[in-house]
Design an enzyme around this catalytic site. Structure first.
Site, PDB file in Angstrom:
ATOM      1  NE  ARG A 111       0.147   1.419   3.330  1.00 62.20           N
ATOM      2  CZ  ARG A 111       1.042   2.319   3.626  1.00 62.20           C
ATOM      3  NH1 ARG A 111       2.316   1.961   3.807  1.00 62.20           N
ATOM      4  NH2 ARG A 111       0.750   3.584   3.716  1.00 62.20           N
ATOM      5  N   GLY A 112       0.266   2.410  -0.161  1.00 58.68           N
ATOM      6  CA  GLY A 112       1.038   3.632  -0.348  1.00 58.68           C
ATOM      7  C   GLY A 112       1.140   3.885  -1.842  1.00 58.68           C
ATOM      8  CB  ALA A 113       0.312   6.890  -3.874  1.00 63.09           C
TER       9      ALA A 113
ATOM     10  CG  ASP B 150      -3.136   7.998  -1.689  1.00 56.24           C
ATOM     11  OD1 ASP B 150      -3.021   8.486  -0.552  1.00 56.24           O
ATOM     12  OD2 ASP B 150      -2.829   6.823  -1.977  1.00 56.24           O
TER      13      ASP B 150
ATOM     14  CG  ASN C  98      -2.513  11.552   2.486  1.00 51.90           C
ATOM     15  OD1 ASN C  98      -1.926  10.672   1.837  1.00 51.90           O
ATOM     16  ND2 ASN C  98      -2.222  11.796   3.755  1.00 51.90           N
ATOM     17  CE  LYS C  99      -5.172   5.561   4.345  1.00 52.42           C
ATOM     18  NZ  LYS C  99      -6.162   4.670   3.669  1.00 52.42           N
TER      19      LYS C  99
ATOM     20  NE  ARG D 216      -6.214   0.772  -1.852  1.00 54.89           N
ATOM     21  CZ  ARG D 216      -5.579   1.304  -0.805  1.00 54.89           C
ATOM     22  NH1 ARG D 216      -4.288   1.063  -0.622  1.00 54.89           N
ATOM     23  NH2 ARG D 216      -6.225   2.080   0.037  1.00 54.89           N
TER      24      ARG D 216
HETATM   25  O1  MRU Z   1      -4.559   3.135   2.076  1.00 56.03           O
HETATM   26  P1  MRU Z   1      -3.077   3.379   1.961  1.00 56.03           P
HETATM   27  O2  MRU Z   1      -2.297   2.872   3.125  1.00 56.03           O
HETATM   28  O3  MRU Z   1      -2.538   2.924   0.634  1.00 56.03           O
HETATM   29  O4  MRU Z   1      -2.959   4.959   1.987  1.00 56.03           O
HETATM   30  C1  MRU Z   1      -1.685   5.539   1.922  1.00 56.03           C
HETATM   31  C2  MRU Z   1      -1.687   7.018   2.032  1.00 56.03           C
HETATM   32  O5  MRU Z   1      -2.713   7.657   2.126  1.00 56.03           O
HETATM   33  C3  MRU Z   1      -0.357   7.684   1.930  1.00 56.03           C
HETATM   34  O6  MRU Z   1      -0.330   8.845   2.696  1.00 56.03           O
HETATM   35  C4  MRU Z   1      -0.088   8.052   0.448  1.00 56.03           C
HETATM   36  O7  MRU Z   1      -0.299   6.942  -0.379  1.00 56.03           O
HETATM   37  C5  MRU Z   1       1.285   8.540   0.242  1.00 56.03           C
HETATM   38  S1  MRU Z   1       2.484   7.249   0.483  1.00 56.03           S
HETATM   39  C6  MRU Z   1       4.002   7.903   0.136  1.00 56.03           C
END
Ligand code: MRU
Length: 343
Positions: free
Chosen positions: A48-50, A233, A243-244, A88
């Protein structure tokens, strides 16, 4: 080329992903051999993470091409691209990586196509690591000396090719001895802050204090933090940033308390095709992520749940966006588009 990073290991003929659902209790690597397995790993949050999602999708598509061997073609990869793209919806890095590989493979067939896709996936992985280090330098320069910062979710080596975006800035500021410490919000419901960020920072010896998300306002009112630093994201043309979930709350609080709110993301997270954040598709995830913690019920089993995985912070609440190319102060459409034109 073999590439080992914190959460993604590339072995040239298969991929391994660190299963982030199990951290910090267990360190288990999951092998990925094709696009279906890559898409499943993204959907289930093994990775996970963009930026890490984009890198995984690129390797997944290249591996799928390899399964086709001499008969590989972009048209035969259409289903794999659709499966990966459906894994996603919010992080634009996924679509950015797939579109980049499609351009790379456009005129190629067979082994030449497979090799070109492998090389491009590796380049995406390595470029992301370099981008994070550049972002770290630009972002650390924005912080006052001896700052204590607040961060949300996990934007570190686990969420990227390595080093991290917001967490990359924190790492670089720490290396430069310009950081006092970090408050990490636990980030309900998936707990990326407590399970991943506090783990990464503790492993690096960076002083981290874990707080429940609802503590952020109290910390700001007590003047205990000098900046909020988060990832993104997807950032639209006008500078709105998805973002999250919970990031928007932090931006409103930071504005009220006059605290800088910094968004760190590589250029691959900028989406100039969308004029503003109202156009971003926000992923909604399963109700049980909120009803349960680690498989144990913490709510009535049938209670109605709203579980958006992301929110959108309007550009007017963002002090600066940091990319590998530099800093966009008080972002707006003109500045974001000009930044994208810079090389
Ligand atoms: O649902 P996730 O864990 O994939 O969400 C991640 C985030 O919101 C991060 O802040 C974002 O992807 C940036 S990661 C460098």
């Amino acid at each position: 080329m073999v590439i080992n990073s914190a959460a993604i290991r590339w072995h040239e003929d298969f991929l391994e992903l660190l299963d982030q659902r199990l951290l910090p209790a267990e360190t288990i690597w999951m092998p990925v051999h094709n696009s279906k397995e890559a898409a499943q790993a993204i959907r289930d949050m093994v990775v996970r993470g963009a930026p890490a999602i984009g890198i995984t999708a690129a390797y997944g598509l290249a591996l799928e091409a390899a399964t086709q061997g001499d008969s590989a073609s972009m048209s035969k990869l259409a289903d794999a691209i659709a499966t990966l793209a459906a894994s996603r919806p919010t992080a634009v890095n996924l679509f950015w990586a797939l579109e980049r590989l499609q351009r790379t493979g456009d005129q190629l067939q067979g082994t030449a196509l497979v090799n070109a896709l492998f090389r491009d996936a590796e380049a995406i992985h390595q470029e992301d690591i370099a981008a994070n280090h550049a972002m770290g330098e630009f972002g650390a320069a924005l912080l006052p000396d001896n700052a204590t910062v607040y961060t949300h979710c996990n934007t570190g080596a686990l969420a990227t090719g390595g080093h991290g975006t917001a967490l990359g800035i924190i790492r670089t500021a720490w290396e430069q001895k310009r950081l006092q410490g970090v408050y990490a919000g636990e980030t309900r419901p998936w707990l990326q802050g407590s399970r991943l960020t506090s783990w990464e920072l503790s492993n690096d010896g960076i002083p981290v204090t874990l707080v429940a998300d609802s503590t952020a306002g109290q910390l700001m009112a007590q003047s205990k933090i000098q900046a909020v630093i988060v990832g993104a994201d997807r950032i639209t043309a006008n500078g709105d940033a998805a973002n999250k979930i919970g990031t928007y709350n932090l931006a409103v609080l930071a504005k009220h308390h006059g605290i800088p709110f910094i968004v760190a993301a590589p250029v691959s997270t900028l989406d100039p095709a969308l004029p503003d954040g109202s156009h971003i598709v926000i992923e909604e995830r399963h109700a049980d992520e909120v009803r349960h913690v680690h498989g144990k019920p913490v709510a009535p089993s049938q209670v109605s749940v709203y579980n958006p995985a992301f929110d959108v912070t309007p550009a007017e609440l963002i002090t600066a966006i940091v990319t590998e190319r530099g800093v966009i102060d008080s972002p707006d459409t003109d500045k974001v588009l000009a930044h994208l034109r810079e090389q």
